[in-house]
Design an enzyme around this catalytic site. Structure first.
Site, PDB file in Angstrom:
ATOM      1  N   SER A  67       1.048  -1.454  -0.045  1.00 42.19           N
ATOM      2  CA  SER A  67       0.030   0.370   0.154  1.00 42.19           C
ATOM      3  C   SER A  67       1.227   1.380   0.152  1.00 42.19           C
ATOM      4  CB  SER A  67      -1.088  -0.496   1.062  1.00 42.19           C
ATOM      5  OG  SER A  67      -1.493   1.652   1.507  1.00 42.19           O
ATOM      6  N   TYR A  89      -1.478  -0.654   9.959  1.00 42.36           N
ATOM      7  CA  TYR A  89      -1.419  -1.272   8.489  1.00 42.36           C
ATOM      8  C   TYR A  89      -0.285  -0.419   7.932  1.00 42.36           C
ATOM      9  CZ  TYR A  89      -3.565  -1.006   4.839  1.00 42.36           C
ATOM     10  OH  TYR A  89      -4.068  -1.161   2.732  1.00 42.36           O
ATOM     11  N   LYS A 117       2.022  -3.156   6.091  1.00 42.78           N
ATOM     12  CA  LYS A 117       2.713  -2.667   4.331  1.00 42.78           C
ATOM     13  C   LYS A 117       4.278  -2.059   4.461  1.00 42.78           C
ATOM     14  CE  LYS A 117      -1.987  -3.432   2.951  1.00 42.78           C
ATOM     15  NZ  LYS A 117      -2.243  -5.285   2.000  1.00 42.78           N
TER      16      LYS A 117
HETATM   17  P1  NDP Z   1     -11.547  -6.011   0.614  1.00 39.23           P
HETATM   18  O1  NDP Z   1     -11.832  -5.622   1.931  1.00 39.23           O
HETATM   19  O2  NDP Z   1     -12.051  -5.471  -0.197  1.00 39.23           O
HETATM   20  O3  NDP Z   1     -10.957  -7.930   0.393  1.00 39.23           O
HETATM   21  C1  NDP Z   1     -10.038  -8.655   1.092  1.00 39.23           C
HETATM   22  C2  NDP Z   1     -10.662  -9.836   1.152  1.00 39.23           C
HETATM   23  O4  NDP Z   1      -9.216 -10.460   2.047  1.00 39.23           O
HETATM   24  C3  NDP Z   1     -12.072  -9.914   1.587  1.00 39.23           C
HETATM   25  O5  NDP Z   1     -12.293 -11.171   0.733  1.00 39.23           O
HETATM   26  C4  NDP Z   1     -11.233 -11.075   3.092  1.00 39.23           C
HETATM   27  O6  NDP Z   1     -12.190 -11.394   3.366  1.00 39.23           O
HETATM   28  C5  NDP Z   1     -10.174 -11.355   2.504  1.00 39.23           C
HETATM   29  N1  NDP Z   1      -8.904 -11.288   3.956  1.00 39.23           N
HETATM   30  C6  NDP Z   1      -9.102 -10.948   4.794  1.00 39.23           C
HETATM   31  N2  NDP Z   1      -7.762 -11.236   6.014  1.00 39.23           N
HETATM   32  C7  NDP Z   1      -8.048 -12.923   5.050  1.00 39.23           C
HETATM   33  C8  NDP Z   1      -6.804 -14.078   5.666  1.00 39.23           C
HETATM   34  N3  NDP Z   1      -6.627 -13.920   7.410  1.00 39.23           N
HETATM   35  N4  NDP Z   1      -7.018 -15.090   5.499  1.00 39.23           N
HETATM   36  C9  NDP Z   1      -8.121 -14.891   4.163  1.00 39.23           C
HETATM   37  N5  NDP Z   1      -8.619 -14.029   3.526  1.00 39.23           N
HETATM   38  C10 NDP Z   1      -8.496 -12.743   3.978  1.00 39.23           C
HETATM   39  O7  NDP Z   1     -10.148  -5.196   0.617  1.00 39.23           O
HETATM   40  P2  NDP Z   1      -9.043  -4.527  -1.149  1.00 39.23           P
HETATM   41  O8  NDP Z   1      -9.836  -5.637  -2.093  1.00 39.23           O
HETATM   42  O9  NDP Z   1      -9.485  -3.076  -0.782  1.00 39.23           O
HETATM   43  O10 NDP Z   1      -7.906  -4.872  -0.354  1.00 39.23           O
HETATM   44  C11 NDP Z   1      -7.020  -5.452  -0.714  1.00 39.23           C
HETATM   45  C12 NDP Z   1      -5.855  -5.749  -0.568  1.00 39.23           C
HETATM   46  O11 NDP Z   1      -5.251  -3.929  -1.541  1.00 39.23           O
HETATM   47  C13 NDP Z   1      -5.282  -5.463   1.290  1.00 39.23           C
HETATM   48  O12 NDP Z   1      -4.342  -6.036   0.859  1.00 39.23           O
HETATM   49  C14 NDP Z   1      -5.298  -4.272   1.479  1.00 39.23           C
HETATM   50  O13 NDP Z   1      -4.443  -3.497   2.087  1.00 39.23           O
HETATM   51  C15 NDP Z   1      -4.423  -3.655  -0.491  1.00 39.23           C
HETATM   52  N6  NDP Z   1      -4.850  -2.354  -0.675  1.00 39.23           N
HETATM   53  C16 NDP Z   1      -5.996  -2.089  -0.102  1.00 39.23           C
HETATM   54  C17 NDP Z   1      -6.566  -0.052  -0.278  1.00 39.23           C
HETATM   55  C18 NDP Z   1      -8.041   0.481  -0.711  1.00 39.23           C
HETATM   56  O14 NDP Z   1      -8.048   1.610  -0.904  1.00 39.23           O
HETATM   57  N7  NDP Z   1      -8.946  -0.220  -0.650  1.00 39.23           N
HETATM   58  C19 NDP Z   1      -5.517   0.616  -0.911  1.00 39.23           C
HETATM   59  C20 NDP Z   1      -4.188  -0.173  -0.677  1.00 39.23           C
HETATM   60  C21 NDP Z   1      -3.654  -1.546  -0.633  1.00 39.23           C
HETATM   61  P3  NDP Z   1     -12.503 -10.726   4.812  1.00 39.23           P
HETATM   62  O15 NDP Z   1     -13.791 -10.093   4.244  1.00 39.23           O
HETATM   63  O16 NDP Z   1     -13.405 -11.827   5.097  1.00 39.23           O
HETATM   64  O17 NDP Z   1     -11.768  -9.948   5.538  1.00 39.23           O
END
Ligand code: NDP
Length: 255
Positions: free
Chosen positions: A145, A160, A164
């Site tokens: 991130s 967080y 990252k």
């Molecule tokens: P979402 O919450 O929309 O999707 C993340 C997915 O990962 C969810 O389905 C979640 O499940 C799953 N997940 C979380 N924890 C685990 C675990 N322990 N084991 C398996 N699956 C897990 O997030 P985003 O799509 O926005 O984010 C995706 C990545 O991008 C993350 O790493 C985030 O930090 C990074 N990111 C996002 C940004 C943003 O603005 N959206 C900006 C910069 C980076 P559940 O719903 O159960 O938690």
């Protein structure tokens, strides 16, 4: 966009049930990759079915918590049996928990570090093992991130941000250790509209407006804004590119 060498290759995407992970899985499937989706959400099965139906590629899934290394290894093995040994990895599983640093308890701190850093490591390790054993090439793309290099405001999310920054250094470390077989890079997105951020844009529009004011591009990103970079990093078109973090943030960190 066409990256012909991706046709027929096998990718795994963690956090692939929805959000950025699912969108990046679609990008890879659009190039002809078979894709395995890993997520702790049971919906991951429906997501895999949708991906296969929409893109006409083999898709597999496993319900797994990336913080459990044994389950992660088993999930990679089952996906490998279903669609072949993965040679592309995208680690998108991640969480954020806001809170004032002086009050964050051990459990909350540990959960964020566990999912974002340790889960990323366990997934990359499980991906790398068979490729290194077989002397094969592969590309791992870790989703970090922009929060690994700047401190977002006004929300407080020290765990967080720290997790990252560590993912960026993990990408570098693994890139050096596993070269020349495997390339390991990171993508550092800025604010992207996904389920993670939509709760804030919908419930706290003033907060979202404050974020957008600081983005030179004038808007939050869509998951599709990451497609070009993920395809480049997965493809042999970037065969000499490793150990780097590519920031995709609409200019946020340039200021
Ligand atoms: P979402 O919450 O929309 O999707 C993340 C997915 O990962 C969810 O389905 C979640 O499940 C799953 N997940 C979380 N924890 C685990 C675990 N322990 N084991 C398996 N699956 C897990 O997030 P985003 O799509 O926005 O984010 C995706 C990545 O991008 C993350 O790493 C985030 O930090 C990074 N990111 C996002 C940004 C943003 O603005 N959206 C900006 C910069 C980076 P559940 O719903 O159960 O938690």
């Amino acid at each position: 966009m066409k990256f012909d060498d991706l046709n027929g290759r096998v990718a795994v995407v963690t956090g692939g049930a929805r959000g950025i992970g699912y969108s990046l899985a679609e990008a890879l499937a659009s190039q002809g990759c078979a894709v395995g989706l890993l997520d702790r959400l049971p919906d991951v099965e429906t997501s895999a079915e949708r991906l296969a139906a929409d893109h006409g590629v083999p898709a597999a899934h496993a319900v797994v918590d990336v913080t459990d290394p044994g389950s992660v290894s088993a999930a990679f093995a089952s996906v490998g049996e279903a669609i072949g040994t993965p040679d592309i990895l995208v680690t998108a599983a991640g969480i954020t928990i806001w809170g004032d640093a002086e009050h964050v308890d051990r459990e909350t701190w540990g959960r964020v570090i566990d999912v974002n850093l340790s889960g990323t490591f366990y997934s990359t390790q499980a991906f790398a093992r068979p490729l290194l054993e077989q002397g094969r090439q592969g590309s791992a793309i870790l989703i970090s991130s922009m929060s690994g290099r700047v401190v977002n405001v006004p929300q407080h999310q020290a765990s967080y941000n720290a997790s990252k920054a560590a993912v960026d250094q993990l990408a570098k470390s693994l890139a050096v250790e596993w070269a020349p077989s495997l390339r390991v890079n990171a993508i550092a997105p800025g604010y992207i509209l996904s389920d993670m951020t939509r709760q804030f844009t919908e419930q706290e529009p003033e907060l979202a407006a404050q974020w957008v004011d600081a983005i030179p591009a004038g808007r939050m990103g869509d998951p599709e804004d990451l497609h070009g970079v993920v395809l480049l990093l997965a493809s042999d078109a970037s065969r000499y590119l490793t150990g780097q973090t590519v920031v995709v943030d609409g200019g946020y960190t340039a200021i």
